[in-house]
Design a protein around this motif. Structure first.
Motif, PDB file in Angstrom:
ATOM      1  N   THR A   9       0.819  -1.206   0.000  1.00 37.53           N
ATOM      2  CA  THR A   9       0.000   0.000   0.000  1.00 37.53           C
ATOM      3  C   THR A   9       0.852   1.255   0.000  1.00 37.53           C
ATOM      4  OG1 THR A   9      -0.229  -0.058   2.415  1.00 37.53           O
ATOM      5  CG2 THR A   9      -1.974  -1.103   1.128  1.00 37.53           C
ATOM      6  N   SER A  10       2.084   1.154   0.474  1.00 42.01           N
ATOM      7  CA  SER A  10       2.949   2.340   0.468  1.00 42.01           C
ATOM      8  C   SER A  10       3.407   2.700  -0.941  1.00 42.01           C
ATOM      9  CB  SER A  10       4.156   2.133   1.391  1.00 42.01           C
ATOM     10  OG  SER A  10       5.080   1.236   0.815  1.00 42.01           O
ATOM     11  N   LEU A  11       3.249   1.800  -1.909  1.00 37.79           N
ATOM     12  CA  LEU A  11       3.605   2.099  -3.295  1.00 37.79           C
ATOM     13  C   LEU A  11       2.599   3.056  -3.931  1.00 37.79           C
ATOM     14  CD1 LEU A  11       4.607  -1.449  -4.607  1.00 37.79           C
ATOM     15  CD2 LEU A  11       6.132   0.418  -3.969  1.00 37.79           C
ATOM     16  N   VAL A  12       1.343   2.965  -3.501  1.00 40.61           N
ATOM     17  CA  VAL A  12       0.293   3.803  -4.077  1.00 40.61           C
ATOM     18  C   VAL A  12       0.573   5.268  -3.756  1.00 40.61           C
ATOM     19  CG1 VAL A  12      -2.179   4.326  -4.043  1.00 40.61           C
ATOM     20  CG2 VAL A  12      -1.393   1.943  -3.950  1.00 40.61           C
ATOM     21  N   GLY A  13       0.499   6.097  -4.789  1.00 38.37           N
ATOM     22  CA  GLY A  13       0.739   7.522  -4.628  1.00 38.37           C
ATOM     23  C   GLY A  13       2.166   7.947  -4.928  1.00 38.37           C
ATOM     24  N   ARG A  14       3.069   6.985  -5.070  1.00 39.87           N
ATOM     25  CA  ARG A  14       4.456   7.353  -5.382  1.00 39.87           C
ATOM     26  C   ARG A  14       4.591   7.713  -6.849  1.00 39.87           C
ATOM     27  NH1 ARG A  14       8.479   3.881  -1.643  1.00 39.87           N
ATOM     28  NH2 ARG A  14       7.198   4.044   0.203  1.00 39.87           N
ATOM     29  N   GLU A  15       5.471   8.671  -7.108  1.00 41.11           N
ATOM     30  CA  GLU A  15       5.748   9.066  -8.481  1.00 41.11           C
ATOM     31  C   GLU A  15       6.714   8.069  -9.112  1.00 41.11           C
ATOM     32  OE1 GLU A  15       7.122  13.097  -8.190  1.00 41.11           O
ATOM     33  OE2 GLU A  15       5.072  13.864  -8.212  1.00 41.11           O
ATOM     34  N   VAL A  16       6.534   7.848 -10.407  1.00 38.73           N
ATOM     35  CA  VAL A  16       7.372   6.920 -11.156  1.00 38.73           C
ATOM     36  C   VAL A  16       8.201   7.719 -12.157  1.00 38.73           C
ATOM     37  CG1 VAL A  16       7.378   4.922 -12.703  1.00 38.73           C
ATOM     38  CG2 VAL A  16       5.626   5.111 -10.917  1.00 38.73           C
ATOM     39  N   TYR A  17       9.494   7.468 -12.155  1.00 36.91           N
ATOM     40  CA  TYR A  17      10.425   8.124 -13.076  1.00 36.91           C
ATOM     41  C   TYR A  17      11.236   7.071 -13.805  1.00 36.91           C
ATOM     42  CZ  TYR A  17       9.563  12.593 -10.783  1.00 36.91           C
ATOM     43  OH  TYR A  17       8.973  13.729 -10.297  1.00 36.91           O
ATOM     44  N   SER A  18      11.672   7.385 -15.028  1.00 35.23           N
ATOM     45  CA  SER A  18      12.608   6.497 -15.710  1.00 35.23           C
ATOM     46  C   SER A  18      13.969   6.695 -15.048  1.00 35.23           C
ATOM     47  CB  SER A  18      12.702   6.838 -17.198  1.00 35.23           C
ATOM     48  OG  SER A  18      13.439   8.029 -17.378  1.00 35.23           O
ATOM     49  N   ASN A  19      14.889   5.769 -15.281  1.00 34.70           N
ATOM     50  CA  ASN A  19      16.211   5.930 -14.667  1.00 34.70           C
ATOM     51  C   ASN A  19      16.972   7.084 -15.303  1.00 34.70           C
ATOM     52  OD1 ASN A  19      16.712   4.603 -17.050  1.00 34.70           O
ATOM     53  ND2 ASN A  19      17.997   3.017 -16.164  1.00 34.70           N
ATOM     54  N   ASN A  20      16.403   7.708 -16.350  1.00 35.39           N
ATOM     55  CA  ASN A  20      16.998   8.906 -16.939  1.00 35.39           C
ATOM     56  C   ASN A  20      16.382  10.176 -16.349  1.00 35.39           C
ATOM     57  OD1 ASN A  20      18.615   7.387 -18.595  1.00 35.39           O
ATOM     58  ND2 ASN A  20      17.230   7.479 -20.326  1.00 35.39           N
ATOM     59  N   GLY A  21      15.492  10.021 -15.370  1.00 33.53           N
ATOM     60  CA  GLY A  21      14.910  11.174 -14.701  1.00 33.53           C
ATOM     61  C   GLY A  21      13.661  11.730 -15.338  1.00 33.53           C
ATOM     62  N   VAL A  22      13.064  11.022 -16.285  1.00 37.75           N
ATOM     63  CA  VAL A  22      11.840  11.498 -16.929  1.00 37.75           C
ATOM     64  C   VAL A  22      10.631  11.029 -16.131  1.00 37.75           C
ATOM     65  CG1 VAL A  22      10.435  11.386 -19.034  1.00 37.75           C
ATOM     66  CG2 VAL A  22      12.925  11.495 -19.206  1.00 37.75           C
ATOM     67  N   PHE A  23       9.733  11.966 -15.773  1.00 35.85           N
ATOM     68  CA  PHE A  23       8.514  11.633 -15.040  1.00 35.85           C
ATOM     69  C   PHE A  23       7.619  10.767 -15.920  1.00 35.85           C
ATOM     70  CE2 PHE A  23       4.044  12.656 -14.047  1.00 35.85           C
ATOM     71  CZ  PHE A  23       3.996  12.177 -12.749  1.00 35.85           C
ATOM     72  N   VAL A  24       7.142   9.647 -15.381  1.00 29.64           N
ATOM     73  CA  VAL A  24       6.285   8.723 -16.123  1.00 29.64           C
ATOM     74  C   VAL A  24       4.832   8.861 -15.667  1.00 29.64           C
ATOM     75  CG1 VAL A  24       5.817   6.297 -16.633  1.00 29.64           C
ATOM     76  CG2 VAL A  24       8.183   7.118 -16.499  1.00 29.64           C
ATOM     77  N   GLY A  25       4.597   8.861 -14.356  1.00 27.35           N
ATOM     78  CA  GLY A  25       3.244   8.953 -13.825  1.00 27.35           C
ATOM     79  C   GLY A  25       3.246   8.685 -12.332  1.00 27.35           C
ATOM     80  N   GLU A  26       2.055   8.392 -11.807  1.00 23.73           N
ATOM     81  CA  GLU A  26       1.898   8.151 -10.376  1.00 23.73           C
ATOM     82  C   GLU A  26       1.200   6.814 -10.160  1.00 23.73           C
ATOM     83  OE1 GLU A  26      -0.900  10.184  -7.138  1.00 23.73           O
ATOM     84  OE2 GLU A  26       0.619  11.556  -7.943  1.00 23.73           O
ATOM     85  N   VAL A  27       1.687   6.030  -9.217  1.00 24.17           N
ATOM     86  CA  VAL A  27       1.109   4.717  -8.939  1.00 24.17           C
ATOM     87  C   VAL A  27      -0.284   4.890  -8.341  1.00 24.17           C
ATOM     88  CG1 VAL A  27       1.333   2.561  -7.634  1.00 24.17           C
ATOM     89  CG2 VAL A  27       3.377   3.672  -8.573  1.00 24.17           C
TER      90      VAL A  27
END
Length: 96
Positions: A9-27
């Motif tokens: 449940t702690s994963l929900v709400g975390r931001e997701v980035y590529s390893n190159n630093g590009v924002f992908v979205g939010e869990v």
């Protein structure tokens, strides 16, 4: 096993980035394999429009395979494979 539900449940709400630093979205949710008691994917919303405008309609999300996850901390880092979504025409033109 006691900590597993809390960790998931702690994963929900975390931001997701590529390893190159590009924002992908939010869990928004996680995909689970209950038989193996393992996370198999991340349901990601609030997507980076620049990455997904050609492939995903506004307001929709994507499932990112958990095998793409490289690190989980304050944010989640995934392989840069996701950034290749915005270049399919370039790849096809290069092949021709």
């Amino acid at each position: 096993m006691d900590g597993t539900p809390q960790e998931i449940t702690s994963l929900v709400g975390r931001e997701v980035y590529s390893n190159n630093g590009v924002f992908v979205g939010e869990v928004e949710d996680v995909r689970l394999n209950l038989d193996q008691e393992a996370v198999t994917g991340l349901a990601v919303g609030e997507l980076n429009a620049e990455l997904f405008s050609e492939t995903v309609s506004p307001g929709e999300g994507v499932i990112i395979p958990y095998r793409w996850v490289r690190a989980v901390g304050d944010v989640i880092l995934i392989n840069d494979v996701i950034e290749r979504l915005k270049q399919p025409e370039d790849v096809e033109e290069a092949v021709v």
